[in-house]
Every structure is written in structure tokens, then in C-alpha cells.
Design a protein around this motif. Structure first.
Motif, mmCIF file in Angstrom:
data_model
loop_
_atom_site.group_PDB
_atom_site.id
_atom_site.type_symbol
_atom_site.label_atom_id
_atom_site.label_comp_id
_atom_site.label_asym_id
_atom_site.label_seq_id
_atom_site.Cartn_x
_atom_site.Cartn_y
_atom_site.Cartn_z
ATOM 1 N N ASP A 28 -54.507 27.915 -52.559
ATOM 2 C CA ASP A 28 -53.730 27.318 -51.475
ATOM 3 C C ASP A 28 -54.260 25.912 -51.200
ATOM 4 O O ASP A 28 -55.271 25.752 -50.514
ATOM 5 C CB ASP A 28 -53.836 28.190 -50.221
ATOM 6 N N ARG B 207 -48.265 32.950 -51.532
ATOM 7 C CA ARG B 207 -48.512 33.743 -52.743
ATOM 8 C C ARG B 207 -47.620 34.970 -52.613
ATOM 9 O O ARG B 207 -47.794 35.778 -51.705
ATOM 10 C CB ARG B 207 -49.989 34.134 -52.832
ATOM 11 N N ALA C 261 -54.552 32.309 -57.801
ATOM 12 C CA ALA C 261 -54.146 31.976 -56.431
ATOM 13 C C ALA C 261 -54.970 30.793 -55.938
ATOM 14 O O ALA C 261 -56.193 30.764 -56.085
ATOM 15 C CB ALA C 261 -54.347 33.177 -55.516
ATOM 16 N N LYS D 276 -47.174 35.135 -57.683
ATOM 17 C CA LYS D 276 -46.829 33.736 -57.931
ATOM 18 C C LYS D 276 -47.349 32.839 -56.817
ATOM 19 O O LYS D 276 -47.299 33.196 -55.641
ATOM 20 C CB LYS D 276 -45.314 33.552 -58.018
ATOM 21 N N ASN D 277 -47.819 31.666 -57.219
ATOM 22 C CA ASN D 277 -48.110 30.590 -56.281
ATOM 23 C C ASN D 277 -46.799 29.848 -56.067
ATOM 24 O O ASN D 277 -46.147 29.460 -57.040
ATOM 25 C CB ASN D 277 -49.124 29.606 -56.873
ATOM 26 N N TYR E 259 -47.703 26.611 -48.611
ATOM 27 C CA TYR E 259 -48.079 27.458 -49.745
ATOM 28 C C TYR E 259 -47.869 28.910 -49.379
ATOM 29 O O TYR E 259 -48.118 29.322 -48.241
ATOM 30 C CB TYR E 259 -49.559 27.246 -50.104
ATOM 31 N N GLU F 160 -47.659 31.352 -62.097
ATOM 32 C CA GLU F 160 -48.317 32.665 -62.002
ATOM 33 C C GLU F 160 -49.808 32.568 -62.283
ATOM 34 O O GLU F 160 -50.437 33.546 -62.686
ATOM 35 C CB GLU F 160 -47.640 33.646 -62.959
#
Length: 145
Positions: free
Chosen positions: A85, A122, A83, A126-127, A120, A80
Motif C-alpha cells: 500500500d 487489496r 501486497a 490483487k493490488n 489503495y 497480482e
């Protein structure tokens, strides 16, 4: 086979990450070279989360899961934190002189090159990083073929 591990965002937890992938590797019978590559992948990704996803002093959980369907090993990392990527990170120029290139990004480059697929998303704050490696019979130890 499905396994999960929850760790804290603390560099001491990397020992548990290494043990986790070793157990997974032994359970599905992959050779030591691939186990070491997968360990490198997880250490790179988990280290990035530990060191960069949270403000200093914030303790948080990181969830790691491994799922093997007989052909593909899917490793999923969820946190969490901020963010980020890693799939959008431009690949490092590995030919350039290390002194001349921008710092960072080599770990992500390694992950992208070891794994067959890296995705990836989001979702819900969460990631979620999903990495897939196809396991061939040449990746298996001789006594498990």
C-alpha cells in the motif's frame, strides 16, 4: 472515455505506458505539462510494480485503465504481486540532504503530490491503486477549451 492497457512486468513496457498516457491526454485534450506529470506518475507506479511486486523471473500481467468522466481522470493500476500500500508510506523529507535520507519513497511522494486522490485496496489477491486527477479548463490545451 475509457481505455485499458495490459502490460507485462518488464521495464521495456514503460514505453507502452508512456504512449498510453499520451493517447489519453490527446483524446481528452489536456496540455503537455499535465500529460508529462501523468506520465511521470504512471512510470513511477508501474516501475515499482515491475521491480518489486514479483519474485525475479516471474512474468505477470499489469492492467492499467484510464477513465475520464468530463471532470475527473481516474487511473487504475491492478496487479497480482506482493501486497503493498503506497498510501501508507511515510512521505520523504524532501528538505533533508539526499545523502542523509533513507533511499526510496520519492516516487510515491511525487505521485501523491501530482494526483488529487490516491487510494489503495487489496481485493481477491490483487493490488488495486486508484489515482484521480481533476481536470480543469486551465489543464486543457487552448484549442480544446
Amino acid at each position: 472515455m475509457k481505455r485499458e492497457l495490459t502490460i507485462k512486468n518488464d521495464s521495456q513496457e514503460l514505453i507502452r505506458v508512456g504512449a498510453f498516457i499520451e493517447e489519453v491526454g490527446e483524446e481528452i485534450g489536456i496540455d503537455m505539462d499535465l500529460q508529462l506529470n501523468l506520465q511521470l506518475v504512471l512510470e513511477e507506479i508501474v516501475s515499482n510494480v515491475i521491480f518489486y511486486a514479483y519474485p525475479e523471473g516471474v512474468t505477470a500481467d499489469i492492467l492499467l485503465s484510464a477513465d475520464f468522466d468530463g471532470k475527473n481522470l481516474t487511473l487504475t493500476l491492478s496487479d497480482e504481486g506482493r501486497a503493498f500500500d503506497p498510501t501508507m508510506k511515510e512521505d520523504v523529507d524532501v528538505i533533508a540532504n539526499p545523502m542523509d535520507r533513507e533511499q526510496g519513497g520519492l516516487g510515491i511522494f511525487i505521485v501523491k503530490n501530482i494526483m488529487d486522490s490516491v487510494n489503495y485496496q487489496r481485493t481477491g489477491g490483487k493490488n488495486i491503486l486508484t489515482m484521480i486527477k481533476t481536470i480543469s479548463t486551465t489543464d486543457k490545451t487552448d484549442n480544446n477549451i
